[in-house]
Every structure is written in C-alpha cells, then in structure tokens.
Design a protein around this motif. Sequence first.
Motif, mmCIF file in Angstrom:
data_model
loop_
_atom_site.group_PDB
_atom_site.id
_atom_site.type_symbol
_atom_site.label_atom_id
_atom_site.label_comp_id
_atom_site.label_asym_id
_atom_site.label_seq_id
_atom_site.Cartn_x
_atom_site.Cartn_y
_atom_site.Cartn_z
ATOM 1 N N VAL A 16 0.873 -1.176 0.000
ATOM 2 C CA VAL A 16 0.000 0.000 0.000
ATOM 3 C C VAL A 16 0.907 1.222 0.000
ATOM 4 C CG1 VAL A 16 -1.776 1.290 1.248
ATOM 5 C CG2 VAL A 16 -1.845 -1.210 1.218
ATOM 6 N N ASN A 17 0.718 2.076 -0.995
ATOM 7 C CA ASN A 17 1.540 3.282 -1.151
ATOM 8 C C ASN A 17 3.032 2.950 -1.143
ATOM 9 O OD1 ASN A 17 -0.810 4.784 -1.277
ATOM 10 N ND2 ASN A 17 -0.784 5.279 0.882
ATOM 11 N N GLY A 18 3.383 1.830 -1.782
ATOM 12 C CA GLY A 18 4.775 1.447 -1.954
ATOM 13 C C GLY A 18 5.392 0.689 -0.794
ATOM 14 N N ALA A 19 4.646 0.504 0.294
ATOM 15 C CA ALA A 19 5.178 -0.210 1.453
ATOM 16 C C ALA A 19 4.509 -1.575 1.563
ATOM 17 C CB ALA A 19 4.926 0.587 2.734
ATOM 18 N N VAL A 20 5.326 -2.627 1.651
ATOM 19 C CA VAL A 20 4.780 -3.975 1.783
ATOM 20 C C VAL A 20 4.026 -4.072 3.109
ATOM 21 C CG1 VAL A 20 5.366 -6.420 2.038
ATOM 22 C CG2 VAL A 20 6.554 -5.016 0.348
ATOM 23 N N VAL A 21 2.819 -4.639 3.049
ATOM 24 C CA VAL A 21 2.010 -4.840 4.253
ATOM 25 C C VAL A 21 2.074 -6.317 4.604
ATOM 26 C CG1 VAL A 21 -0.305 -4.671 5.258
ATOM 27 C CG2 VAL A 21 0.461 -2.949 3.594
ATOM 28 N N PRO A 22 2.588 -6.659 5.795
ATOM 29 C CA PRO A 22 2.656 -8.070 6.175
ATOM 30 C C PRO A 22 1.267 -8.693 6.221
ATOM 31 C CG PRO A 22 3.538 -6.652 7.928
ATOM 32 C CD PRO A 22 3.058 -5.770 6.829
ATOM 33 N N ARG A 23 1.193 -9.957 5.840
ATOM 34 C CA ARG A 23 -0.098 -10.653 5.816
ATOM 35 C C ARG A 23 -0.825 -10.528 7.155
ATOM 36 N NH1 ARG A 23 -1.157 -15.573 2.310
ATOM 37 N NH2 ARG A 23 0.705 -14.642 1.504
ATOM 38 N N ALA A 33 -7.944 3.809 2.221
ATOM 39 C CA ALA A 33 -8.482 5.166 2.254
ATOM 40 C C ALA A 33 -8.369 5.815 0.881
ATOM 41 C CB ALA A 33 -7.724 5.998 3.293
ATOM 42 N N GLN A 34 -9.121 6.882 0.711
ATOM 43 C CA GLN A 34 -9.135 7.642 -0.532
ATOM 44 C C GLN A 34 -7.708 7.901 -1.008
ATOM 45 O OE1 GLN A 34 -11.832 8.693 -2.373
ATOM 46 N NE2 GLN A 34 -10.439 9.551 -3.859
ATOM 47 N N GLY A 35 -7.444 7.586 -2.273
ATOM 48 C CA GLY A 35 -6.160 7.884 -2.884
ATOM 49 C C GLY A 35 -5.067 6.853 -2.673
ATOM 50 N N HIS A 36 -5.334 5.828 -1.867
ATOM 51 C CA HIS A 36 -4.313 4.794 -1.668
ATOM 52 C C HIS A 36 -3.986 4.110 -2.988
ATOM 53 C CE1 HIS A 36 -4.579 3.874 2.942
ATOM 54 N NE2 HIS A 36 -3.896 4.965 2.665
ATOM 55 N N SER A 37 -2.751 3.675 -3.097
ATOM 56 C CA SER A 37 -2.304 2.891 -4.241
ATOM 57 C C SER A 37 -1.947 1.505 -3.723
ATOM 58 C CB SER A 37 -1.088 3.556 -4.881
ATOM 59 O OG SER A 37 -0.611 2.768 -5.948
ATOM 60 N N VAL A 38 -2.641 0.478 -4.232
ATOM 61 C CA VAL A 38 -2.431 -0.884 -3.773
ATOM 62 C C VAL A 38 -1.902 -1.722 -4.919
ATOM 63 C CG1 VAL A 38 -3.554 -2.945 -2.805
ATOM 64 C CG2 VAL A 38 -4.350 -0.667 -2.135
ATOM 65 N N GLU A 39 -0.824 -2.438 -4.662
ATOM 66 C CA GLU A 39 -0.269 -3.354 -5.650
ATOM 67 C C GLU A 39 -0.289 -4.751 -5.073
ATOM 68 O OE1 GLU A 39 0.754 -2.672 -8.815
ATOM 69 O OE2 GLU A 39 0.170 -0.572 -8.522
ATOM 70 N N LEU A 40 -0.778 -5.696 -5.855
ATOM 71 C CA LEU A 40 -0.799 -7.088 -5.477
ATOM 72 C C LEU A 40 0.173 -7.818 -6.395
ATOM 73 C CD1 LEU A 40 -2.352 -8.890 -3.506
ATOM 74 C CD2 LEU A 40 -3.979 -9.350 -5.316
ATOM 75 N N VAL A 41 1.148 -8.497 -5.804
ATOM 76 C CA VAL A 41 2.195 -9.165 -6.577
ATOM 77 C C VAL A 41 2.097 -10.653 -6.330
ATOM 78 C CG1 VAL A 41 4.675 -9.331 -6.955
ATOM 79 C CG2 VAL A 41 3.666 -7.147 -6.298
ATOM 80 N N THR A 42 2.086 -11.423 -7.410
ATOM 81 C CA THR A 42 2.042 -12.869 -7.323
ATOM 82 C C THR A 42 3.454 -13.423 -7.466
ATOM 83 O OG1 THR A 42 -0.142 -12.858 -8.337
ATOM 84 C CG2 THR A 42 1.018 -14.959 -8.309
ATOM 85 N N ALA A 43 3.797 -14.309 -6.533
ATOM 86 C CA ALA A 43 5.130 -14.931 -6.588
ATOM 87 C C ALA A 43 5.197 -15.877 -7.787
ATOM 88 C CB ALA A 43 5.387 -15.712 -5.307
ATOM 89 N N ALA A 44 6.355 -15.911 -8.450
ATOM 90 C CA ALA A 44 6.554 -16.793 -9.594
ATOM 91 C C ALA A 44 7.698 -17.753 -9.301
ATOM 92 C CB ALA A 44 6.872 -15.977 -10.836
ATOM 93 N N GLN A 45 7.583 -18.968 -9.810
ATOM 94 C CA GLN A 45 8.642 -19.955 -9.662
ATOM 95 C C GLN A 45 9.809 -19.592 -10.554
ATOM 96 O OE1 GLN A 45 8.605 -23.249 -8.050
ATOM 97 N NE2 GLN A 45 6.868 -22.537 -6.855
ATOM 98 N N GLY A 46 10.985 -20.033 -10.174
ATOM 99 C CA GLY A 46 12.155 -19.803 -11.026
ATOM 100 C C GLY A 46 12.822 -18.465 -10.728
ATOM 101 N N GLY A 47 13.706 -18.052 -11.633
ATOM 102 C CA GLY A 47 14.372 -16.799 -11.358
ATOM 103 C C GLY A 47 15.302 -16.372 -12.403
#
Length: 86
Positions: free
Chosen positions: A56-63, A72-86
Amino acid sequence: MEHAAMKTIGINFNSQPVDLAEGTTLRELISTSIGKELDGNSLAVDGSKLGIAAAVNGAVVPRSAWNTCLLAQGHSVELVTAAQGG
C-alpha cells in the motif's frame, strides 16, 4: 426510513482506478480480487497457498496486518504474485 448512502473511496489497484466501500480492509480487497475467502489471519479458508504479497503506497504490508489495514481515498495498492524460477 431513509437509508444513508454508502460512502465510497477511490483507490488505484494494480494501476487501475477502483471504487470501494468506505471501511474496506486490504484483506477484503485481496479476497475479492483473487476469488478466495480469507480468514481473520488472511489465510485461504480452503487451505491453499496464496503466494502473493501486497503493498500500500509502496510499502509492503505483512499478511498479519491485512485484516486491520483500512484502505483510504487515494491509496495505491499493488498485489504481486510470486513466480517460480528466477
């Protein structure tokens, strides 16, 4: 009896504008977006592994905080899915 209009907030979710009910938690947003019911500890009720992280707003939120993180109004939320490999 009159019903109060439900208040909404506007956020960005994975770079897309989204309107949510005021008082929506990060856990509720994630549950809806992945189509899985999450318990109070933000674990999948069906026992499956989620393999996702949220920021949220660039800061990882622990589960452990998803259930208490109110969006809240204006928040930016990113959801990232883990991928296998690298």
